[in-house]
Write a protein that holds these residues in place. Structure first.
Motif, PDB file in Angstrom:
ATOM      1  N   GLN A 105      -3.018  11.638   0.010  1.00  8.58           N
ATOM      2  CA  GLN A 105      -3.946  11.272   1.421  1.00  8.58           C
ATOM      3  C   GLN A 105      -3.352  10.049   2.117  1.00  8.58           C
ATOM      4  O   GLN A 105      -3.373  10.287   3.489  1.00  8.58           O
ATOM      5  CB  GLN A 105      -5.336  11.389   0.778  1.00  8.58           C
ATOM      6  N   ILE A 106      -2.986   9.037   1.330  1.00  9.33           N
ATOM      7  CA  ILE A 106      -2.498   7.933   1.805  1.00  9.33           C
ATOM      8  C   ILE A 106      -1.127   8.148   2.604  1.00  9.33           C
ATOM      9  O   ILE A 106      -1.028   7.637   3.742  1.00  9.33           O
ATOM     10  CB  ILE A 106      -2.398   6.546   0.922  1.00  9.33           C
ATOM     11  N   ARG A 122       0.779  -1.022  -0.096  1.00  9.74           N
ATOM     12  CA  ARG A 122       0.211  -0.041  -0.216  1.00  9.74           C
ATOM     13  C   ARG A 122       0.948   1.371   0.068  1.00  9.74           C
ATOM     14  O   ARG A 122       0.644   2.154  -0.618  1.00  9.74           O
ATOM     15  CB  ARG A 122      -0.871  -0.142   1.227  1.00  9.74           C
ATOM     16  N   ILE A 123       1.960   1.158   0.629  1.00 16.27           N
ATOM     17  CA  ILE A 123       3.083   2.382   0.799  1.00 16.27           C
ATOM     18  C   ILE A 123       3.386   2.524  -0.624  1.00 16.27           C
ATOM     19  O   ILE A 123       3.702   3.740  -1.040  1.00 16.27           O
ATOM     20  CB  ILE A 123       4.003   2.200   2.075  1.00 16.27           C
ATOM     21  N   GLU A 124       4.145   1.404  -1.085  1.00 13.18           N
ATOM     22  CA  GLU A 124       4.735   1.549  -2.262  1.00 13.18           C
ATOM     23  C   GLU A 124       3.790   1.998  -3.487  1.00 13.18           C
ATOM     24  O   GLU A 124       4.263   2.967  -4.462  1.00 13.18           O
ATOM     25  CB  GLU A 124       5.275   0.197  -2.944  1.00 13.18           C
ATOM     26  N   ILE A 175       3.321   5.994  -2.944  1.00 15.31           N
ATOM     27  CA  ILE A 175       4.402   6.629  -3.606  1.00 15.31           C
ATOM     28  C   ILE A 175       4.400   6.777  -4.933  1.00 15.31           C
ATOM     29  O   ILE A 175       4.850   7.656  -5.420  1.00 15.31           O
ATOM     30  CB  ILE A 175       5.678   5.887  -2.807  1.00 15.31           C
ATOM     31  N   LEU A 176       4.318   5.596  -5.792  1.00 14.21           N
ATOM     32  CA  LEU A 176       4.245   5.660  -7.046  1.00 14.21           C
ATOM     33  C   LEU A 176       3.409   6.436  -7.868  1.00 14.21           C
ATOM     34  O   LEU A 176       3.454   7.084  -8.736  1.00 14.21           O
ATOM     35  CB  LEU A 176       4.183   4.167  -7.730  1.00 14.21           C
ATOM     36  N   LEU A 185       5.493  11.909   3.340  1.00  9.68           N
ATOM     37  CA  LEU A 185       6.408  11.051   2.290  1.00  9.68           C
ATOM     38  C   LEU A 185       7.668  10.415   3.036  1.00  9.68           C
ATOM     39  O   LEU A 185       7.826   9.170   2.841  1.00  9.68           O
ATOM     40  CB  LEU A 185       6.914  12.049   1.125  1.00  9.68           C
ATOM     41  N   GLN A 186       8.232  11.302   4.006  1.00  2.68           N
ATOM     42  CA  GLN A 186       9.615  10.823   4.489  1.00  2.68           C
ATOM     43  C   GLN A 186       9.222   9.701   5.487  1.00  2.68           C
ATOM     44  O   GLN A 186       9.855   8.711   5.662  1.00  2.68           O
ATOM     45  CB  GLN A 186      10.265  11.810   5.309  1.00  2.68           C
TER      46      GLN A 186
END
Length: 310
Positions: free
Chosen positions: A262-263, A251-253, A256-257, A270-271
């Motif tokens: 919001q996620i 989900r994080i990846e 980011i892509l 982001l960091q």
């Protein structure tokens, strides 16, 4: 019980040895090449004097020598069975046990034998050939077996299980024994473990329970070994990572892509999301790692406890 001898002791009848004494001689030749009178007394369940007479008979036949070993004291005289004809009869003519050895190698052989004496019911694989064949029969390639390349005038020779430590194998488990000859650090033990790690993992994947045993003489030796072996066993993971962790990482990846702000904010930006993904990846790797062994333990000898280097 000495079922792993597979009746090979019967070949010693031509030398005049039968019954329990023949089994003892075969056991010694296949596992160490050397023994003390105390060890013979224990296995034969006899009086020390009878063990002495047996050693003298082997010497009189020209099959063995018995002497105090230069460099080691505290264990009495050591009998070394060296006759090539006897080893040939047992199907182990080229085993190196019959040769002279340095004090540390000799002590390692005696320690190995001492453990086998107390665990004769295990399905031991005494020779290099038997070990290699047994693991190849399971589909395990030689590249995963511990080995050492010896260079000589006649050419190079690769030997497998070069330390010749006891190995037992059946349909459910494998037992690997390391004998500690008196080193003051665990470096040698760790090195031995490293050469077996690929084999241990392969056995685990095949459903075999792997057990590593370190044999020592003193409390310090066994305590040091126990610490190392505990680490090998406690490193065990499930072999697969938690699905919830994999889903969170995915989900994080994706966020980011796709730039899904919001996620990403759910993780603190982001960091913070990147930091979380690194932690999750580490956890996935940790869970996927299996321990080198299922069980590791140290075993302390009593018969060789008094052995000291001069």
């Amino acid at each position: 019980m000495t079922l792993h001898l597979n009746g090979r002791e019967k070949a010693l009848e031509t030398f005049g040895w039968t019954g329990r004494k023949a089994k003892w001689i075969a056991l010694v030749c296949l596992h160490s090449g050397v023994f003390t009178r105390a060890q013979a007394t224990r296995f034969l369940d006899t009086h020390h004097e009878r063990a002495r007479r047996m050693a003298h008979a082997l010497v009189a036949q020209g099959l063995a020598s018995e002497e105090t070993v230069p460099g080691i004291r505290g264990i009495g005289r050591v009998c070394r069975i060296y006759a090539r004809s006897l080893y040939r009869a047992l199907g182990a003519e080229h085993i190196r046990h019959r040769r002279m050895a340095s004090p540390d190698v000799l002590l390692r052989r005696l320690l190995s034998l001492d453990y086998v004496i107390e665990h004769t019911d295990l399905p031991w694989l005494p020779t290099e050939r038997e070990k290699v064949r047994a693991f190849e029969a399971l589909g395990i390639g030689r590249e995963l077996l511990p080995s050492r390349l010896y260079r000589g005038v006649a050419g190079d020779t690769r030997r497998y299980f070069p330390l010749k430590m006891p190995v037992a194998l059946d349909s459910t488990r494998a037992v690997f024994v390391y004998a500690e000859p008196g080193h003051e650090t665990a470096t040698a033990l760790r090195s031995w473990g490293a050469t077996h790690r690929g084999l241990w993992h392969a056995l685990t994947r095949l459903g075999r329970s792997v057990e590593a045993v370190a044999v020592g003489r003193t409390k310090d030796e066994t305590a040091r070994a126990r610490s190392v072996l505990r680490g090998w066993a406690e490193a065990a993971g499930t072999g697969e990572s938690d699905p919830a962790i994999r889903n969170e990482l995915a989900r994080i990846e994706r966020a980011i892509l796709q730039g899904a702000v919001q996620i990403l904010e759910e993780f603190g930006g982001l960091q913070a999301a990147l930091k979380r993904s690194v932690a999750l990846e580490d956890e996935v790797r940790r869970q996927a790692e299996r321990g080198a062994v299922r069980r590791g333990r140290a075993w302390r000898t009593t018969r060789l406890a008094g052995a000291l280097y001069r």
